[in-house]
Design an enzyme around this catalytic site. Structure first.
Site, PDB file in Angstrom:
ATOM      1  N   ARG A 189     -28.501  30.642  -0.800  1.00  0.00           N
ATOM      2  CA  ARG A 189     -29.500  30.673  -1.761  1.00  0.00           C
ATOM      3  C   ARG A 189     -30.678  29.791  -2.767  1.00  0.00           C
ATOM      4  O   ARG A 189     -29.489  29.626  -3.574  1.00  0.00           O
ATOM      5  CB  ARG A 189     -29.109  32.002  -2.479  1.00  0.00           C
ATOM      6  CG  ARG A 189     -29.532  33.556  -1.812  1.00  0.00           C
ATOM      7  CD  ARG A 189     -28.351  34.515  -2.566  1.00  0.00           C
ATOM      8  NE  ARG A 189     -29.063  35.208  -3.774  1.00  0.00           N
ATOM      9  CZ  ARG A 189     -28.503  35.878  -4.267  1.00  0.00           C
ATOM     10  NH1 ARG A 189     -27.870  36.673  -3.339  1.00  0.00           N
ATOM     11  NH2 ARG A 189     -28.641  35.981  -5.497  1.00  0.00           N
ATOM     12  N   ARG A 224     -29.274  33.446 -14.861  1.00  0.00           N
ATOM     13  CA  ARG A 224     -29.093  34.971 -14.921  1.00  0.00           C
ATOM     14  C   ARG A 224     -26.797  35.907 -14.723  1.00  0.00           C
ATOM     15  O   ARG A 224     -27.803  36.624 -15.405  1.00  0.00           O
ATOM     16  CB  ARG A 224     -28.018  34.701 -12.695  1.00  0.00           C
ATOM     17  CG  ARG A 224     -30.012  34.708 -12.347  1.00  0.00           C
ATOM     18  CD  ARG A 224     -29.299  34.089 -10.361  1.00  0.00           C
ATOM     19  NE  ARG A 224     -28.229  35.269 -10.457  1.00  0.00           N
ATOM     20  CZ  ARG A 224     -28.299  34.260  -9.268  1.00  0.00           C
ATOM     21  NH1 ARG A 224     -27.774  33.465  -8.584  1.00  0.00           N
ATOM     22  NH2 ARG A 224     -27.304  35.479  -8.643  1.00  0.00           N
TER      23      ARG A 224
HETATM   24  P1  AP5 Z   1     -21.139  38.245  -3.625  1.00  0.00           P
HETATM   25  O1  AP5 Z   1     -20.802  39.406  -2.842  1.00  0.00           O
HETATM   26  O2  AP5 Z   1     -22.132  37.173  -3.151  1.00  0.00           O
HETATM   27  O3  AP5 Z   1     -21.254  38.527  -5.233  1.00  0.00           O
HETATM   28  P2  AP5 Z   1     -22.546  39.836  -5.517  1.00  0.00           P
HETATM   29  O4  AP5 Z   1     -22.204  39.902  -6.565  1.00  0.00           O
HETATM   30  O5  AP5 Z   1     -23.143  40.278  -4.772  1.00  0.00           O
HETATM   31  O6  AP5 Z   1     -23.412  37.719  -6.453  1.00  0.00           O
HETATM   32  P3  AP5 Z   1     -25.529  38.069  -6.327  1.00  0.00           P
HETATM   33  O7  AP5 Z   1     -25.237  36.253  -6.908  1.00  0.00           O
HETATM   34  O8  AP5 Z   1     -26.051  39.019  -5.099  1.00  0.00           O
HETATM   35  O9  AP5 Z   1     -25.206  39.245  -7.390  1.00  0.00           O
HETATM   36  P4  AP5 Z   1     -26.810  39.063  -8.088  1.00  0.00           P
HETATM   37  O10 AP5 Z   1     -26.508  40.612  -8.846  1.00  0.00           O
HETATM   38  O11 AP5 Z   1     -27.263  38.170  -9.489  1.00  0.00           O
HETATM   39  O12 AP5 Z   1     -27.811  39.369  -7.078  1.00  0.00           O
HETATM   40  P5  AP5 Z   1     -28.574  39.901  -6.163  1.00  0.00           P
HETATM   41  O13 AP5 Z   1     -29.030  39.806  -5.098  1.00  0.00           O
HETATM   42  O14 AP5 Z   1     -28.451  41.540  -6.522  1.00  0.00           O
HETATM   43  O15 AP5 Z   1     -20.234  37.279  -3.710  1.00  0.00           O
HETATM   44  C1  AP5 Z   1     -20.347  35.877  -4.203  1.00  0.00           C
HETATM   45  C2  AP5 Z   1     -19.665  34.261  -3.956  1.00  0.00           C
HETATM   46  O16 AP5 Z   1     -18.079  34.763  -3.518  1.00  0.00           O
HETATM   47  C3  AP5 Z   1     -19.490  34.214  -2.536  1.00  0.00           C
HETATM   48  O17 AP5 Z   1     -19.475  33.541  -1.899  1.00  0.00           O
HETATM   49  C4  AP5 Z   1     -18.392  35.955  -2.235  1.00  0.00           C
HETATM   50  O18 AP5 Z   1     -18.064  34.940  -0.413  1.00  0.00           O
HETATM   51  C5  AP5 Z   1     -17.091  34.814  -2.411  1.00  0.00           C
HETATM   52  N1  AP5 Z   1     -15.921  35.617  -2.996  1.00  0.00           N
HETATM   53  C6  AP5 Z   1     -16.706  37.432  -3.388  1.00  0.00           C
HETATM   54  N2  AP5 Z   1     -15.703  37.904  -4.127  1.00  0.00           N
HETATM   55  C7  AP5 Z   1     -14.392  37.126  -4.306  1.00  0.00           C
HETATM   56  C8  AP5 Z   1     -13.713  37.003  -3.942  1.00  0.00           C
HETATM   57  N3  AP5 Z   1     -13.012  38.293  -4.224  1.00  0.00           N
HETATM   58  N4  AP5 Z   1     -12.886  35.929  -3.588  1.00  0.00           N
HETATM   59  C9  AP5 Z   1     -12.839  34.618  -3.847  1.00  0.00           C
HETATM   60  N5  AP5 Z   1     -14.706  34.915  -3.194  1.00  0.00           N
HETATM   61  C10 AP5 Z   1     -15.222  35.800  -3.181  1.00  0.00           C
HETATM   62  O19 AP5 Z   1     -30.671  39.725  -7.386  1.00  0.00           O
HETATM   63  C11 AP5 Z   1     -30.614  38.614  -7.234  1.00  0.00           C
HETATM   64  C12 AP5 Z   1     -32.179  38.523  -8.016  1.00  0.00           C
HETATM   65  O20 AP5 Z   1     -33.156  39.987  -7.452  1.00  0.00           O
HETATM   66  C13 AP5 Z   1     -31.896  38.952  -9.582  1.00  0.00           C
HETATM   67  O21 AP5 Z   1     -31.989  37.624  -9.959  1.00  0.00           O
HETATM   68  C14 AP5 Z   1     -32.810  39.614  -9.969  1.00  0.00           C
HETATM   69  O22 AP5 Z   1     -34.482  38.889 -10.176  1.00  0.00           O
HETATM   70  C15 AP5 Z   1     -33.593  40.466  -8.416  1.00  0.00           C
HETATM   71  N6  AP5 Z   1     -33.153  41.265  -8.765  1.00  0.00           N
HETATM   72  C16 AP5 Z   1     -31.486  42.088  -7.403  1.00  0.00           C
HETATM   73  N7  AP5 Z   1     -32.358  43.277  -8.489  1.00  0.00           N
HETATM   74  C17 AP5 Z   1     -33.015  43.898  -9.232  1.00  0.00           C
HETATM   75  C18 AP5 Z   1     -32.899  44.826  -9.956  1.00  0.00           C
HETATM   76  N8  AP5 Z   1     -32.322  45.855  -9.992  1.00  0.00           N
HETATM   77  N9  AP5 Z   1     -33.974  44.856 -11.582  1.00  0.00           N
HETATM   78  C19 AP5 Z   1     -34.450  43.624 -11.247  1.00  0.00           C
HETATM   79  N10 AP5 Z   1     -34.354  43.031 -10.585  1.00  0.00           N
HETATM   80  C20 AP5 Z   1     -33.199  42.734  -9.698  1.00  0.00           C
END
Ligand code: AP5
Length: 221
Positions: free
Chosen positions: A161, A172
């Site tokens: 990403r 972030r």
């Molecule tokens: P993963 O499951 O992908 O983690 P995640 O918590 O979903 O992390 P994100 O980075 O997707 O969260 P985020 O909130 O920053 O991003 P979002 O997409 O919502 O796991 C991460 C990695 O670790 C993976 O490789 C996985 O395999 C590994 N892993 C997971 N669990 C594990 C474990 N237990 N042990 C070992 N490995 C593990 O948002 C992106 C952007 O969109 C934001 O920055 C913002 O600009 C925008 N956005 C999204 N929602 C909003 C909102 N509500 N309001 C405003 N802007 C928003």
């Protein structure tokens, strides 16, 4: 039938756990991050407006995300419950969500806070790989795909990403920390918050969430 929010920092495992939970509970997984990335990919007006914020690790403006969410909650599949991942990110969004759900005579049953340390966040995000076709998540070392660069599920190409660069990850985390305390208090005050340490094995975290989901299912007799 349960309505769950997964709350936690970037890399806490919200997406990973949501996908598994959605499968086990037969519920739709609503990820605002996935919805926004799809809009960027499709080149919609929303995607064009959101792209810069996302690349800088900033929140997309609340009104834009709210419009997208109203549309999503207008779909029939949410009537039997859902797993919400990535929303709300601040108090304004939490209140907006309550309003959207109230209009549909629904309410959140449980909020799970995936508490994760900064060291773990950076290790997870810097090694994350995402499928360009079905958006499934992998990790270079923690959860490697069977074939390097190829999605196990749909054979799509895996990519990193654009917001998983070190500078953006740091931003972030800062954005997240500025808002999270107030959100935690908001859901503690309504007795909906359950905290879990999410630094450990993904299977163990999932089992704990499943136990909580069973305990908090409003249809439980
Ligand atoms: P993963 O499951 O992908 O983690 P995640 O918590 O979903 O992390 P994100 O980075 O997707 O969260 P985020 O909130 O920053 O991003 P979002 O997409 O919502 O796991 C991460 C990695 O670790 C993976 O490789 C996985 O395999 C590994 N892993 C997971 N669990 C594990 C474990 N237990 N042990 C070992 N490995 C593990 O948002 C992106 C952007 O969109 C934001 O920055 C913002 O600009 C925008 N956005 C999204 N929602 C909003 C909102 N509500 N309001 C405003 N802007 C928003």
């Amino acid at each position: 039938m349960i309505r769950i929010i997964l709350l936690g920092p970037p890399g806490a495992g919200k997406g990973t756990q949501s996908v598994k939970l959605a499968q086990q509970l037969s519920l739709p997984h609503i990820s605002t991050g996935d919805l926004l990335r799809q809009n960027v990919k499709d080149g919609t007006e929303l995607g064009k407006e959101a792209k810069d914020y996302m690349n800088k690790g900033q929140l997309v403006p609340d009104e834009l995300v709210a419009q997208m969410l109203v549309k999503r909650f207008g779909m029939d599949d949410v009537k039997g419950g859902f797993i919400l991942d990535g929303y709300p990110r601040n108090i304004n969004q939490a209140k907006t969500l309550d309003g959207i759900l109230k209009d549909k005579k629904m309410a959140i049953d449980m909020v799970i806070y995936l508490d994760t340390s900064d060291v773990v966040i950076i290790q997870r995000l810097s090694g994350r790989l995402v499928c360009s076709s079905c958006a499934a998540n992998f990790h270079k070392t923690n959860m490697p795909p069977k074939v390097s660069g190829v999605c196990d599920l749909c054979k799509g190409k895996l990519y990193q990403r654009t917001d998983d660069k070190e500078e953006t990850i740091k931003n972030r985390i800062v954005v997240y920390k500025n808002e999270v305390a107030a959100l935690i208090k908001y859901y503690q005050d309504s007795n909906k918050l359950h905290s879990l340490n999410a630094d450990g094995d993904a299977g163990i975290v999932l089992n704990k969430i499943m136990e909580l989901a069973k305990e908090n299912d409003p249809l439980k007799v």
